[in-house]
Design a protein around this motif. Structure first.
Motif, short mmCIF file in Angstrom:
data_model
loop_
_atom_site.label_atom_id
_atom_site.label_comp_id
_atom_site.label_asym_id
_atom_site.label_seq_id
_atom_site.Cartn_x
_atom_site.Cartn_y
_atom_site.Cartn_z
N ASP A 241 0.83 -1.20 0.00
CA ASP A 241 0.00 0.00 0.00
C ASP A 241 0.86 1.26 0.00
OD1 ASP A 241 -2.71 1.20 0.30
OD2 ASP A 241 -1.82 1.94 2.17
N ALA A 242 1.99 1.19 0.72
CA ALA A 242 2.90 2.35 0.74
C ALA A 242 3.50 2.60 -0.64
CB ALA A 242 4.01 2.13 1.75
N LEU A 243 3.88 1.54 -1.36
CA LEU A 243 4.41 1.71 -2.71
C LEU A 243 3.36 2.32 -3.65
CD1 LEU A 243 6.41 -1.62 -3.22
CD2 LEU A 243 7.36 0.69 -2.92
N ARG A 244 2.10 1.92 -3.45
CA ARG A 244 1.06 2.44 -4.33
C ARG A 244 0.71 3.89 -3.99
NH1 ARG A 244 -2.10 -1.36 -3.65
NH2 ARG A 244 -3.35 -0.46 -1.97
N ARG A 245 0.73 4.24 -2.71
CA ARG A 245 0.31 5.59 -2.30
C ARG A 245 1.42 6.62 -2.48
NH1 ARG A 245 -2.06 5.16 3.57
NH2 ARG A 245 -2.19 7.44 3.21
N TYR A 246 2.66 6.14 -2.44
CA TYR A 246 3.77 7.12 -2.56
C TYR A 246 4.66 6.73 -3.73
CZ TYR A 246 2.20 8.05 2.20
OH TYR A 246 1.44 8.32 3.30
N PRO A 247 4.20 7.00 -4.93
CA PRO A 247 5.02 6.64 -6.10
C PRO A 247 6.28 7.49 -6.22
CG PRO A 247 3.07 7.85 -6.79
CD PRO A 247 2.90 7.61 -5.34
N ASP A 248 6.30 8.67 -5.57
CA ASP A 248 7.45 9.57 -5.71
C ASP A 248 8.45 9.46 -4.57
OD1 ASP A 248 6.26 10.54 -8.03
OD2 ASP A 248 5.18 12.12 -6.90
N MET A 249 8.35 8.36 -3.80
CA MET A 249 9.29 8.22 -2.69
C MET A 249 10.71 8.08 -3.22
SD MET A 249 8.77 4.28 -1.39
CE MET A 249 7.07 4.61 -0.92
N SER A 250 11.65 8.34 -2.34
CA SER A 250 13.05 8.32 -2.75
C SER A 250 13.48 6.89 -3.07
CB SER A 250 13.93 8.87 -1.62
OG SER A 250 13.83 8.03 -0.49
N ASP A 251 14.55 6.81 -3.83
CA ASP A 251 15.06 5.49 -4.22
C ASP A 251 15.49 4.67 -3.00
OD1 ASP A 251 14.58 6.11 -6.83
OD2 ASP A 251 16.65 6.76 -7.25
N ASP A 252 16.03 5.35 -2.01
CA ASP A 252 16.47 4.62 -0.82
C ASP A 252 15.27 3.98 -0.09
OD1 ASP A 252 19.05 5.27 -1.36
OD2 ASP A 252 19.09 7.02 -0.01
N ASP A 253 14.18 4.79 0.05
CA ASP A 253 12.99 4.24 0.72
C ASP A 253 12.39 3.09 -0.09
OD1 ASP A 253 13.25 6.00 2.76
OD2 ASP A 253 11.84 7.48 1.93
N ARG A 254 12.33 3.27 -1.41
CA ARG A 254 11.77 2.21 -2.26
C ARG A 254 12.60 0.93 -2.13
NH1 ARG A 254 8.27 2.44 -6.38
NH2 ARG A 254 8.37 4.72 -6.34
N ALA A 255 13.93 1.12 -2.15
CA ALA A 255 14.79 -0.05 -2.04
C ALA A 255 14.61 -0.74 -0.69
CB ALA A 255 16.25 0.35 -2.24
N ALA A 256 14.43 0.06 0.36
CA ALA A 256 14.22 -0.52 1.69
C ALA A 256 12.91 -1.31 1.75
CB ALA A 256 14.23 0.58 2.76
N ILE A 257 11.85 -0.74 1.14
CA ILE A 257 10.56 -1.43 1.14
C ILE A 257 10.64 -2.73 0.34
CG2 ILE A 257 8.17 -1.30 0.33
CD1 ILE A 257 8.17 1.65 1.09
N LEU A 258 11.30 -2.66 -0.83
CA LEU A 258 11.44 -3.86 -1.65
C LEU A 258 12.25 -4.94 -0.92
CD1 LEU A 258 12.04 -2.30 -5.20
CD2 LEU A 258 9.96 -3.45 -4.35
N ALA A 259 13.29 -4.51 -0.22
CA ALA A 259 14.08 -5.47 0.53
C ALA A 259 13.24 -6.11 1.63
CB ALA A 259 15.32 -4.79 1.12
N ASP A 260 12.41 -5.26 2.25
CA ASP A 260 11.54 -5.79 3.31
C ASP A 260 10.50 -6.75 2.73
OD1 ASP A 260 10.82 -5.77 6.12
OD2 ASP A 260 8.98 -4.78 5.44
N LEU A 261 9.95 -6.42 1.56
CA LEU A 261 8.99 -7.32 0.90
C LEU A 261 9.64 -8.66 0.56
CD1 LEU A 261 7.10 -4.87 -1.52
CD2 LEU A 261 6.16 -6.05 0.48
N HIS A 262 10.86 -8.57 0.07
CA HIS A 262 11.56 -9.81 -0.26
C HIS A 262 11.79 -10.66 0.99
CE1 HIS A 262 14.22 -12.45 -2.48
NE2 HIS A 262 15.12 -12.33 -1.51
N ALA A 263 12.17 -10.03 2.09
CA ALA A 263 12.40 -10.77 3.33
C ALA A 263 11.10 -11.35 3.88
CB ALA A 263 13.04 -9.84 4.37
#
Length: 296
Positions: A241-263
């Motif tokens: 939901d965070a990825l969908r609501r904040y498409p303009d988030m920084s690359d670092d935050d996106r990478a952190a969320i993706l890493a968390d999703l993978h984990a």
């Protein structure tokens, strides 16, 4: 046919066979003894009292009848109510001074006859078998009555014994049918005793108790697994939901969320594997692992 009736009929059949077998042996033994006694009384007649052209006085033949026939088969004298048939076998005794015993049927009933060969004639001495046949007929009737009574008594005793033997089996059958129709596992067979049926009922009760414990463990496993799986699923939903609501988030935050999703997906897959292993019995004592999740 129920097992109870099968046992009762089997006992009745065994009793009937035994009773009629002993009755037949007793009848045959009694018949042989009676005929032996008659033959003994006929054999006691002195041949010298018969070696005349006329029949002797009744003294030597008390209770007996006699008949004299010449070598041609002509009856010279007879005290039988009706003359006995003189057979070729009887005539063959003439001059041999031997005798033979036979049962002869006449118009007045059966006779036990001793045919005695003399120099020029054959003498036949006989005793009526009317009394003997009446006694044997009474013995046959008593044998049948006793055999039928023993068979009926054995059948009733078999029903009673079979009822006691199969009572535990009937309770066990009712318990199994109750489990089948209702799915309940808190049913008791109520079997007791140290015999095979009692031990079977006790084993059935222990089996139901084990199944009940297993069912409770499966229920707790499903509840625990649902609780443990709900946390990573909630975290996954929040991060997506965070990825969908904040498409303009920084690359670092996106990478952190993706890493968390993978984990989280890896941890979710591990939880599923663990639940499957516990459910299949591979890890009977394992508990679902609680993991911490980071939500950005």
């Amino acid at each position: 046919m129920s097992l109870r009736w099968k046992i009762a009929l089997a006992m009745a059949a065994i009793a009937a066979v035994t009773a009629f077998a002993f009755g037949s042996l007793s009848y045959r033994s009694t018949s042989d003894r009676l005929y032996a006694e008659i033959d003994r009384s006929l054999a006691a007649i002195d041949d010298r009292a018969l070696n005349r052209d006329r029949l002797p006085d009744r003294g030597p033949l008390s209770g007996l009848d006699a008949q004299v026939a010449d070598a041609a088969g002509n009856v010279l004298a007879s005290t039988f109510p009706s003359a006995l048939p003189v057979t070729a076998t009887d005539l063959g005794l003439v001059g041999l001074r031997v005798d033979r015993f036979a049962t002869v049927d006449t118009e007045d009933g059966a006779y036990r006859v001793r045919s005695i060969g003399l120099p020029r004639r054959v003498v036949q001495v006989g005793r009526s078998l009317e009394e003997t046949e009446r006694l044997l007929s009474s013995l046959r009737t008593r044998t049948v009555i006793i055999g039928a009574s023993v068979t009926a008594l054995a059948a009733m005793l078999g029903l009673w014994l079979a009822g006691r033997v199969t009572a535990s089996l009937r309770r066990l059958t009712v318990a199994a049918e109750t489990v089948e129709t209702t799915g309940r596992l808190d049913v008791e067979a109520g079997a007791d005793g140290d015999d095979e049926v009692g031990r079977l009922g006790q084993a059935f009760d222990r089996m139901l108790a084990a199944l009940s414990r297993s069912k409770d463990q499966q229920r707790r496993l499903v509840e625990d697994a649902g609780h443990e799986l709900r946390t990573p699923l909630t975290s996954l939903r929040t991060n997506l939901d965070a990825l969908r609501r904040y498409p303009d988030m920084s690359d670092d935050d996106r990478a952190a969320i993706l890493a968390d999703l993978h984990a989280e997906t890896g941890e979710l897959a591990a939880l599923v594997d663990e639940v499957v292993a516990v459910g299949s019995g591979a890890e009977a004592h394992a508990e679902p692992t609680t993991v911490a999740h980071t939500v950005l």
